[in-house]
Design an enzyme around this catalytic site. Structure first.
Site, PDB file in Angstrom:
ATOM      1  CB  CYS A 114      -0.922  -0.008   1.220  1.00  0.00           C
ATOM      2  SG  CYS A 114      -2.077   1.378   1.273  1.00  0.00           S
ATOM      3  CB  CYS A 210      -7.022  -0.988   6.449  1.00  0.00           C
ATOM      4  SG  CYS A 210      -6.506  -1.089   4.712  1.00  0.00           S
TER       5      CYS A 210
END
Length: 369
Positions: A114, A210
């Site tokens: 990410c 997440c």
């Protein structure tokens, strides 16, 4: 209020700082520090996903509730806030990669992917488009101006250090990035949020990946890749079958629990996952000892460096002495729990020299046999 050094030329009133805002307390305090510096401050949030219960779950990142929290903080500070939809990019570069790595019998680290993609590459471009002088984030690392340019260092608070996840930061990105929380302990950051009346002051930190807010990685992988539930054999190193498993996605190198194999003279651990045969290979703990690892995708921030170094092969692992040459990390003493797919991050004391992705490991037992 605590001031922060954004490492920008004076006067700051003529500077523009873009802050990457996830909706959490850390990035919210960074936005407050930037606004207090006198620089024009803009908050930017990337909407990375929006599915199921994650939308309303506290402690996730870059989804529904968190975007609302980031907007509320910007309203409180009187700064602009923009939201950009990068869900498709996040799905391709992070979530799909996460599922594919598990299918391949590897141990993925989606937080690094990410940072390599949406959080730094995409945000970097957005900040440039907005005419920013820098992009500030809430990561707990330090940017230090060294004799050869910007260097990446561990956070002052070792309990919060996130340098392992940022090893792939390029020199060009590091020149543009700022990490104003790197020298602060987390309790002080929460105090600042409370002093400023920010609604996120007591918001819990994110604990899980997440996009897997319930921590059930296997269920997500099964949803994305139904073939992941294919069963197979649990075997010892000689190939002798010891049991059955319900899918490689339930195991990782070094795992002991969940094997359900009894009658052995000593406990079994997962030594490796064979994606081709769907086999989980197990053995005694001593067989996990690794003397070296081959890494690829190396990102090097250390310049010309040939001094002493340490390496971390997991985010929570203690750095251990090692040497690096010709794409191989060689440990001074055998290391345990080293798995393909993980990152090997190299340090010179507190400075991040670089790192890469572990492709293969060399067993200590075999090397000394």
């Amino acid at each position: 209020m605590t001031s922060a050094d954004f490492q920008l030329p004076e006067p700051l009133a003529k500077r523009r700082i873009v802050v990457a805002m996830s909706g959490g307390v850390d990035s919210s305090v960074v936005a407050a520090l930037a606004a207090a510096s006198g620089a024009e401050t803009i908050g930017v949030t990337l909407q990375l996903y929006d599915h199921g219960e994650a939308v309303g779950r506290a402690g996730s990142c870059c989804a529904g509730r968190d975007i609302r929290d980031a907007r509320a903080v910007c309203d409180r500070l009187g700064i602009a806030h923009y939201v950009f939809d990068h869900a498709s990019s996040f799905r391709e570069t992070v979530i799909d990669d996460f599922a594919d790595e598990y299918l391949a019998g590897r141990t993925p680290i989606p937080c690094v992917k990410c940072n390599m993609g949406p959080k730094f590459t995409d945000l970097f471009a957005l900040a440039r488009d907005l005419g920013a002088d820098c992009l500030a984030t809430g990561h707990y690392v330090r940017r230090v101006e060294g004799p050869q340019g910007a260097e990446l260092h561990r956070a002052a608070d070792p309990a919060r250090d996130q340098s392992y996840f940022l090893f792939a930061t390029t020199q060009a990105q590091l020149d543009f990035l700022r990490f104003p929380l790197g020298g602060m302990p987390k309790p002080r950051v929460r105090e600042l949020a409370a002093e400023l009346g920010l609604g996120v002051a007591g918001k819990p930190d994110s604990q899980d990946i997440c996009f897997v807010p319930d921590g059930d990685y296997a269920s997500l992988v099964k949803k994305l890749r139904p073939e992941a539930e294919t069963s197979g054999a649990i075997v010892d190193e000689s190939g002798r079958k010891l049991g059955e498993h319900k899918g490689l996605i339930h195991f990782t190198v070094g795992q002991r629990r969940g094997l359900e194999i009894g009658g052995a003279p000593e406990p079994y651990y997962v030594l490796r996952l064979d994606a081709a045969t769907r086999a989980v290979v197990v053995g005694p703990k001593r067989a996990l000892a690794v003397r070296a690892a081959r890494i690829d995708g190396v990102n090097w921030l250390g310049g010309e460096y040939d001094g002493l170094m340490t390496v971390k092969v997991r985010s929570l692992a203690k750095p251990v002495p090692a040497r690096f040459a010709d794409g191989r990390v060689v440990f001074e003493t055998p290391e345990y729990g080293v798995a393909p797919g993980q990152a090997a991050v190299l340090y010179a004391e507190d400075r991040v020299l670089g790192g890469g992705w572990i492709q293969e490991t060399e067993r200590a037992e075999l090397a000394t046999a």
